[in-house]
Design a protein around this motif. Structure first.
Motif, PDB file in Angstrom:
ATOM      1  N   LEU A  51       0.506  -1.106  -0.116  1.00 25.90           N
ATOM      2  CA  LEU A  51      -0.213  -0.352  -0.265  1.00 25.90           C
ATOM      3  C   LEU A  51       1.078   1.334   0.411  1.00 25.90           C
ATOM      4  N   THR A  52       2.579   1.615   1.270  1.00 25.21           N
ATOM      5  CA  THR A  52       2.554   2.225   0.792  1.00 25.21           C
ATOM      6  C   THR A  52       3.201   2.587  -0.774  1.00 25.21           C
ATOM      7  N   HIS A  53       3.604   1.627  -1.514  1.00 30.66           N
ATOM      8  CA  HIS A  53       4.109   1.319  -3.011  1.00 30.66           C
ATOM      9  C   HIS A  53       3.384   2.284  -3.769  1.00 30.66           C
ATOM     10  N   TYR A  54       2.057   2.045  -3.669  1.00 28.24           N
ATOM     11  CA  TYR A  54       0.631   2.761  -4.480  1.00 28.24           C
ATOM     12  C   TYR A  54       0.915   3.862  -4.200  1.00 28.24           C
ATOM     13  N   SER A  55       0.167   4.281  -3.084  1.00 30.87           N
ATOM     14  CA  SER A  55       0.058   5.735  -1.988  1.00 30.87           C
ATOM     15  C   SER A  55       1.936   6.487  -2.177  1.00 30.87           C
ATOM     16  N   ASN A  56       3.109   6.113  -2.876  1.00 25.93           N
ATOM     17  CA  ASN A  56       3.965   7.395  -2.713  1.00 25.93           C
ATOM     18  C   ASN A  56       3.946   7.334  -4.121  1.00 25.93           C
ATOM     19  N   GLU A  57       4.648   8.281  -4.790  1.00 21.74           N
ATOM     20  CA  GLU A  57       4.519   8.609  -6.019  1.00 21.74           C
ATOM     21  C   GLU A  57       6.156   7.807  -6.385  1.00 21.74           C
ATOM     22  N   LYS A  58       6.066   7.330  -7.541  1.00 22.82           N
ATOM     23  CA  LYS A  58       7.355   6.623  -8.178  1.00 22.82           C
ATOM     24  C   LYS A  58       8.117   7.722  -8.303  1.00 22.82           C
ATOM     25  N   TYR A  59       8.364   8.773  -9.325  1.00 22.46           N
ATOM     26  CA  TYR A  59       9.744   9.082 -10.085  1.00 22.46           C
ATOM     27  C   TYR A  59       9.533  10.119 -10.729  1.00 22.46           C
ATOM     28  N   ASP A  60       8.692  10.607 -11.139  1.00 25.34           N
ATOM     29  CA  ASP A  60       7.918  11.306 -12.406  1.00 25.34           C
ATOM     30  C   ASP A  60       7.483  12.381 -11.336  1.00 25.34           C
ATOM     31  N   ILE A  61       7.932  13.896 -11.877  1.00 21.41           N
ATOM     32  CA  ILE A  61       7.336  14.630 -11.017  1.00 21.41           C
ATOM     33  C   ILE A  61       6.114  15.516 -11.755  1.00 21.41           C
ATOM     34  N   ASN A 121      -9.151   3.353   6.264  1.00 23.90           N
ATOM     35  CA  ASN A 121      -9.057   2.594   6.632  1.00 23.90           C
ATOM     36  C   ASN A 121      -7.621   2.048   7.085  1.00 23.90           C
ATOM     37  N   GLN A 122      -6.804   3.023   7.521  1.00 28.49           N
ATOM     38  CA  GLN A 122      -5.464   2.612   7.673  1.00 28.49           C
ATOM     39  C   GLN A 122      -4.744   1.627   8.802  1.00 28.49           C
ATOM     40  N   HIS A 123      -5.982   1.895   9.785  1.00 29.11           N
ATOM     41  CA  HIS A 123      -5.529   1.095  10.482  1.00 29.11           C
ATOM     42  C   HIS A 123      -6.509   0.127  11.002  1.00 29.11           C
ATOM     43  N   TYR A 124      -6.663  -0.482   9.916  1.00 26.09           N
ATOM     44  CA  TYR A 124      -7.212  -2.270   9.548  1.00 26.09           C
ATOM     45  C   TYR A 124      -6.344  -2.861   9.145  1.00 26.09           C
ATOM     46  N   LYS A 125      -4.970  -3.490   9.096  1.00 24.54           N
ATOM     47  CA  LYS A 125      -4.370  -4.125   8.700  1.00 24.54           C
ATOM     48  C   LYS A 125      -5.684  -5.209   7.262  1.00 24.54           C
ATOM     49  N   SER A 126      -6.368  -5.507   7.354  1.00 21.57           N
ATOM     50  CA  SER A 126      -7.404  -6.235   6.430  1.00 21.57           C
ATOM     51  C   SER A 126      -8.374  -5.649   5.496  1.00 21.57           C
ATOM     52  N   ALA A 127      -8.346  -4.059   6.003  1.00 22.37           N
ATOM     53  CA  ALA A 127      -8.249  -3.162   5.080  1.00 22.37           C
ATOM     54  C   ALA A 127      -7.174  -2.774   3.963  1.00 22.37           C
ATOM     55  N   GLN A 128      -6.107  -2.095   4.592  1.00 24.41           N
ATOM     56  CA  GLN A 128      -4.930  -2.202   3.646  1.00 24.41           C
ATOM     57  C   GLN A 128      -4.515  -3.063   2.662  1.00 24.41           C
ATOM     58  N   LYS A 129      -5.011  -4.118   2.740  1.00 30.18           N
ATOM     59  CA  LYS A 129      -5.421  -5.362   1.884  1.00 30.18           C
ATOM     60  C   LYS A 129      -6.418  -5.615   0.941  1.00 30.18           C
ATOM     61  N   LEU A 159      -3.256   5.836  -9.582  1.00 24.23           N
ATOM     62  CA  LEU A 159      -2.752   5.322  -9.559  1.00 24.23           C
ATOM     63  C   LEU A 159      -2.056   6.371 -10.439  1.00 24.23           C
ATOM     64  N   THR A 160      -2.504   7.479 -11.364  1.00 24.59           N
ATOM     65  CA  THR A 160      -1.917   8.461 -12.264  1.00 24.59           C
ATOM     66  C   THR A 160      -1.251   9.464 -11.516  1.00 24.59           C
ATOM     67  N   GLY A 161      -1.802   9.313 -10.991  1.00 23.28           N
ATOM     68  CA  GLY A 161      -1.099  11.003 -10.237  1.00 23.28           C
ATOM     69  C   GLY A 161      -0.083  10.150  -9.175  1.00 23.28           C
ATOM     70  N   ASN A 162       0.347   9.444  -8.759  1.00 19.59           N
ATOM     71  CA  ASN A 162       0.983   8.649  -8.413  1.00 19.59           C
ATOM     72  C   ASN A 162       2.169   7.773  -9.087  1.00 19.59           C
ATOM     73  N   CYS A 163       2.263   8.529 -10.427  1.00 22.28           N
ATOM     74  CA  CYS A 163       2.814   7.558 -11.583  1.00 22.28           C
ATOM     75  C   CYS A 163       2.668   5.932 -11.494  1.00 22.28           C
ATOM     76  N   HIS A 164       1.532   5.494 -11.028  1.00 22.82           N
ATOM     77  CA  HIS A 164       1.388   3.952 -11.419  1.00 22.82           C
ATOM     78  C   HIS A 164       0.817   3.579 -12.852  1.00 22.82           C
TER      79      HIS A 164
END
Length: 179
Positions: free
Chosen positions: A54-64, A97-105, A170-175
Motif C-alpha cells: 500500500l505504501t508502494h501505491y501511495s507514494n509517487e514513484k519518480y515522475d514529478i 481505513n489505515q488502522h485495519y490491516k485487512s482493510a489495507q490489504k 494511480l495516475t497521480g502517483n505515477c503508476h
C-alpha cells in the motif's frame, strides 16, 4: 434372515430416498479479507503500520508531473476536475481505513487489480477516446464491472466512484500512464 443383515456395512452414504449434496463455493481472498476486517473492527484490533504494498501505491514513484499535467499531455483535459476529486476520495478512503490491516490489504488488492485492468484493457483503447462519455463507458465495461465482482460483501463500501478514483490516484502517483 436377520443374522444375514447384521454383517452388512455401508462403505459410503446410506440414503433412504433422494440424496442432496450441497457444495459451497470456496471463499475468495476478498471474502476472507472482508470477514477478517469485520473481526478486526469488532475487536478494535488497530495497527499503526502501513503494509509495504500500500505504501508502494501511495507514494509517487519518480515522475514529478502531477495528475493535471499527465491528463493534459494525454489529451484528457476534460476529466481533470473529476480526476482530482476522485483521487482525493481514494486518498481519504485509505486514510479512513489505515488502522485495519485487512482493510489495507483489500485496498491494495483493488489498486493492483485496477492497475492490471487499466494496463491490459483500457490503455490501448485510449488513443481513440475523444469524449468523456466514451471514457466512462471504457471504465464501466472494463473496470467497474470486473472489480465489482471481486468486492463481495463490500465491507469498505467501495463503489464505482472510488474504483474510478483509483485510476486517477494511480495516475497521480505515477503508476499509470495514459499515453
Amino acid at each position: 434372515m436377520i443374522n444375514w443383515l447384521k454383517n452388512i456395512t455401508a462403505g459410503r452414504d446410506v440414503v433412504g430416498r433422494d440424496k442432496i449434496t450441497n457444495i459451497l463455493p470456496t471463499p475468495t481472498q476478498m471474502d476472507l479479507l472482508s470477514q477478517r476486517y469485520v473481526e478486526e473492527k469488532n475487536n478494535q484490533e488497530l495497527t499503526h503500520v502501513i503494509i509495504d504494498e500500500l505504501t508502494h501505491y501511495s507514494n509517487e514513484k519518480y515522475d514529478i508531473r502531477d495528475l493535471t499535467e499527465k491528463l493534459q499531455e494525454a489529451g484528457f483535459s476534460y476529466v481533470i476536475e473529476t480526476g482530482e476529486l476522485l483521487k482525493e476520495e481514494v486518498s481519504k478512503l485509505i486514510i479512513r481505513n489505515q488502522h485495519y490491516k485487512s482493510a489495507q490489504k483489500i485496498i491494495t488488492y483493488l489498486l493492483a487489480e485496477v492497475e492490471s485492468i487499466f494496463n491490459a484493457k483500457i490503455k490501448s483503447e485510449l488513443l481513440t477516446v475523444k469524449e468523456e462519455s466514451v471514457l466512462k463507458l471504457l471504465f464501466r465495461t472494463h473496470l467497474e464491472q470486473e472489480i465489482q465482482t471481486h468486492l463481495g460483501v463490500n465491507v469498505l463500501e467501495i463503489y464505482n466512484r472510488q474504483i474510478n478514483g483509483m485510476v486517477y490516484f494511480l495516475t497521480g502517483n505515477c503508476h499509470l500512464e495514459w499515453k
